[in-house]
Design a protein around this motif. Structure first.
Motif, PDB file in Angstrom:
ATOM      1  N   LEU A 131       1.590  12.070  -9.611  1.00 14.90           N
ATOM      2  CA  LEU A 131       0.890  13.522  -9.366  1.00 14.90           C
ATOM      3  C   LEU A 131       1.921  14.744  -9.524  1.00 14.90           C
ATOM      4  O   LEU A 131       1.482  15.609 -10.028  1.00 14.90           O
ATOM      5  CB  LEU A 131      -0.021  13.642  -8.246  1.00 14.90           C
ATOM      6  CG  LEU A 131      -0.570  14.969  -7.825  1.00 14.90           C
ATOM      7  CD1 LEU A 131      -1.539  15.183  -8.876  1.00 14.90           C
ATOM      8  CD2 LEU A 131      -1.219  14.898  -6.522  1.00 14.90           C
ATOM      9  N   ALA A 132       3.158  14.387  -8.874  1.00 14.65           N
ATOM     10  CA  ALA A 132       4.223  15.574  -9.072  1.00 14.65           C
ATOM     11  C   ALA A 132       4.460  15.795 -10.554  1.00 14.65           C
ATOM     12  O   ALA A 132       4.740  16.842 -11.057  1.00 14.65           O
ATOM     13  CB  ALA A 132       5.365  14.986  -8.100  1.00 14.65           C
ATOM     14  N   GLU A 133       4.826  14.601 -11.139  1.00 15.46           N
ATOM     15  CA  GLU A 133       4.974  14.791 -12.663  1.00 15.46           C
ATOM     16  C   GLU A 133       4.006  15.680 -13.284  1.00 15.46           C
ATOM     17  O   GLU A 133       4.420  16.269 -14.160  1.00 15.46           O
ATOM     18  CB  GLU A 133       5.568  13.345 -12.998  1.00 15.46           C
ATOM     19  CG  GLU A 133       6.561  12.748 -12.626  1.00 15.46           C
ATOM     20  CD  GLU A 133       6.866  11.335 -13.155  1.00 15.46           C
ATOM     21  OE1 GLU A 133       6.143  10.869 -14.146  1.00 15.46           O
ATOM     22  OE2 GLU A 133       7.878  10.626 -12.627  1.00 15.46           O
ATOM     23  N   GLN A 179       0.559  -1.283   0.149  1.00 19.20           N
ATOM     24  CA  GLN A 179      -0.020  -0.049   0.147  1.00 19.20           C
ATOM     25  C   GLN A 179       0.729   1.327   0.082  1.00 19.20           C
ATOM     26  O   GLN A 179       0.592   2.330  -0.638  1.00 19.20           O
ATOM     27  CB  GLN A 179      -0.756  -0.102   1.221  1.00 19.20           C
ATOM     28  CG  GLN A 179      -1.814   1.077   1.319  1.00 19.20           C
ATOM     29  CD  GLN A 179      -2.823   0.995   2.707  1.00 19.20           C
ATOM     30  OE1 GLN A 179      -2.729   0.064   3.229  1.00 19.20           O
ATOM     31  NE2 GLN A 179      -3.786   1.941   2.623  1.00 19.20           N
ATOM     32  N   ALA A 180       2.146   1.039   0.589  1.00 20.65           N
ATOM     33  CA  ALA A 180       3.109   2.390   1.008  1.00 20.65           C
ATOM     34  C   ALA A 180       3.549   2.677  -0.548  1.00 20.65           C
ATOM     35  O   ALA A 180       3.719   3.716  -1.159  1.00 20.65           O
ATOM     36  CB  ALA A 180       3.880   2.216   2.029  1.00 20.65           C
ATOM     37  N   GLU A 181       3.895   1.640  -1.267  1.00 20.12           N
ATOM     38  CA  GLU A 181       4.574   1.690  -2.518  1.00 20.12           C
ATOM     39  C   GLU A 181       3.590   2.105  -3.567  1.00 20.12           C
ATOM     40  O   GLU A 181       3.966   2.998  -4.410  1.00 20.12           O
ATOM     41  CB  GLU A 181       4.918   0.024  -2.860  1.00 20.12           C
ATOM     42  CG  GLU A 181       5.641   0.258  -4.240  1.00 20.12           C
ATOM     43  CD  GLU A 181       7.012   0.843  -4.097  1.00 20.12           C
ATOM     44  OE1 GLU A 181       7.556   1.203  -5.393  1.00 20.12           O
ATOM     45  OE2 GLU A 181       7.569   1.007  -3.190  1.00 20.12           O
ATOM     46  N   ARG A 196       3.164   5.980  -2.807  1.00 22.53           N
ATOM     47  CA  ARG A 196       4.449   6.609  -3.318  1.00 22.53           C
ATOM     48  C   ARG A 196       4.228   6.637  -4.849  1.00 22.53           C
ATOM     49  O   ARG A 196       4.703   7.684  -5.286  1.00 22.53           O
ATOM     50  CB  ARG A 196       5.560   6.005  -3.019  1.00 22.53           C
ATOM     51  CG  ARG A 196       6.985   6.229  -3.408  1.00 22.53           C
ATOM     52  CD  ARG A 196       8.116   5.378  -2.881  1.00 22.53           C
ATOM     53  NE  ARG A 196       9.285   5.938  -3.719  1.00 22.53           N
ATOM     54  CZ  ARG A 196       9.646   5.521  -4.962  1.00 22.53           C
ATOM     55  NH1 ARG A 196       9.051   4.668  -5.588  1.00 22.53           N
ATOM     56  NH2 ARG A 196      10.801   5.845  -5.348  1.00 22.53           N
ATOM     57  N   ASN A 197       3.944   5.848  -5.608  1.00 18.55           N
ATOM     58  CA  ASN A 197       3.941   6.028  -6.975  1.00 18.55           C
ATOM     59  C   ASN A 197       2.767   6.902  -7.390  1.00 18.55           C
ATOM     60  O   ASN A 197       3.062   7.543  -8.326  1.00 18.55           O
ATOM     61  CB  ASN A 197       3.583   4.381  -7.684  1.00 18.55           C
ATOM     62  CG  ASN A 197       4.706   3.492  -7.329  1.00 18.55           C
ATOM     63  OD1 ASN A 197       5.862   3.851  -7.414  1.00 18.55           O
ATOM     64  ND2 ASN A 197       4.425   2.295  -7.256  1.00 18.55           N
TER      65      ASN A 197
END
Length: 308
Positions: free
Chosen positions: A245-247, A234-236, A239-240
């Motif tokens: 979203l940042a990209e 779930q954390a992975e 993170r993805n």
């Protein structure tokens, strides 16, 4: 099953015969009743022939002789099903492979040492608490598909080839699991199947046995590790998602900068953009729209709308 100390006992313990272990569905097996019926018929023919010869002077010795003759004939004239081969020994030494169909044995001198089934055999096997490279215990269920291609070697080179290949498969599975980490077990299942098959092929080739395939059915991970792996996954994923979203925000900001540069270099582009915003506003809300005076000035500066 667990012992008094709380540790799980291996299913391949001495109290359980691995050659007869089968967790799969109970299907309809082929019958050897025809073979037994043929032997019984030969026995009765021999007995009947002797009794007919002594019919006028029938006695107990004549009946005993008839039984002996019938038994000798039944032991000498035999048949084997299409899928079966018979290993024949003569005075204790290998002589030939008989079958399928009708074959003959010399009484006392020759005997059938083994009846070998040459069809593909399915053998379930397990590896309980097999340790991975990072010392995580796993319970693994697998299925082995194999066949005997050389009946002579299968009977002469190994005492019980069915049990031998069962133990070899379990050992190969444990060795293969011990060379990889927990995270690789699920993703490398097909590679594990091929690796175990190659190990077994190299070991059983001298036994006259060929391993067709090995398929892992189930991998049971300890419950205390399932929650940790779920949280890690779930954390992975989160993170993805944040990286994506940042990209996207970076790409949008770069497009805004490029658009601002175009508007700054060309006033008409800015005026056309203003007109497009007014059009979209009117289209969504309908009717008249009270616009700031800057919007009106944008129209006046364009030819056809009061400009030059």
């Amino acid at each position: 099953m667990r012992n008094r100390n709380g540790r799980r006992e291996d299913r391949a313990g001495a109290q359980q015969n691995p050659a007869t272990k089968n967790n799969g569905p109970k299907g309809k097996k082929t019958s050897r009743n025809g073979v037994y019926l043929f032997s019984l018929t030969i026995f009765l023919i021999g007995l009947a022939a002797v009794l007919a010869a002594f019919w006028g002077n029938l006695s107990v010795p004549a009946i005993i002789v008839g039984i002996v003759v019938g038994f000798v004939l039944a032991s000498s004239v035999r048949i084997a099903p299409q899928w079966e081969r018979v290993v024949v020994l003569r005075l204790g030494k290998f002589n030939r492979i008989a079958g399928p169909g009708l074959y003959f044995l010399i009484p006392i001198v020759e005997h059938a040492a083994a009846h070998v089934d040459q069809r593909i055999i399915t053998t379930p096997f397990t590896a309980e608490e097999a340790l991975t490279a990072d010392l995580v215990p796993l319970d693994i269920d697998a299925v082995l598909f194999w066949l005997v291609w050389n009946p002579k070697d299968a009977c002469v080179e190994v005492e019980d080839y069915s049990s031998a290949i069962w133990w070899a498969a379990q050992t190969a599975l444990r060795d293969a699991i011990g060379r990889i980490n927990l995270a690789e077990v699920a993703t490398r299942r097909e590679q594990l199947d091929n690796e175990i098959k190659e190990i077994l092929d190299a070991k059983t080739r001298t036994w006259g046995i060929t391993v067709v395939s090995v398929e892992i059915r189930d991998i049971a991970i300890p419950k205390e590790l399932q929650d940790a792996m779920s949280k890690e996954a779930q954390a992975e994923r989160e993170r993805n998602a944040r990286l994506l979203l940042a990209e996207i925000e970076k790409d949008i900001s770069e497009m805004f900068v490029d658009a601002a540069a175009v508007y700054d270099q060309n006033d008409k582009a800015m005026q056309l953009r203003t007109m497009n915003l007014i059009y979209e506003s009117v289209k969504e809300k309908g009717g008249l729209v009270i616009a700031p005076s800057a919007f009106g000035e944008a129209f006046n500066n364009i030819k056809g709308f009061g400009g030059e």
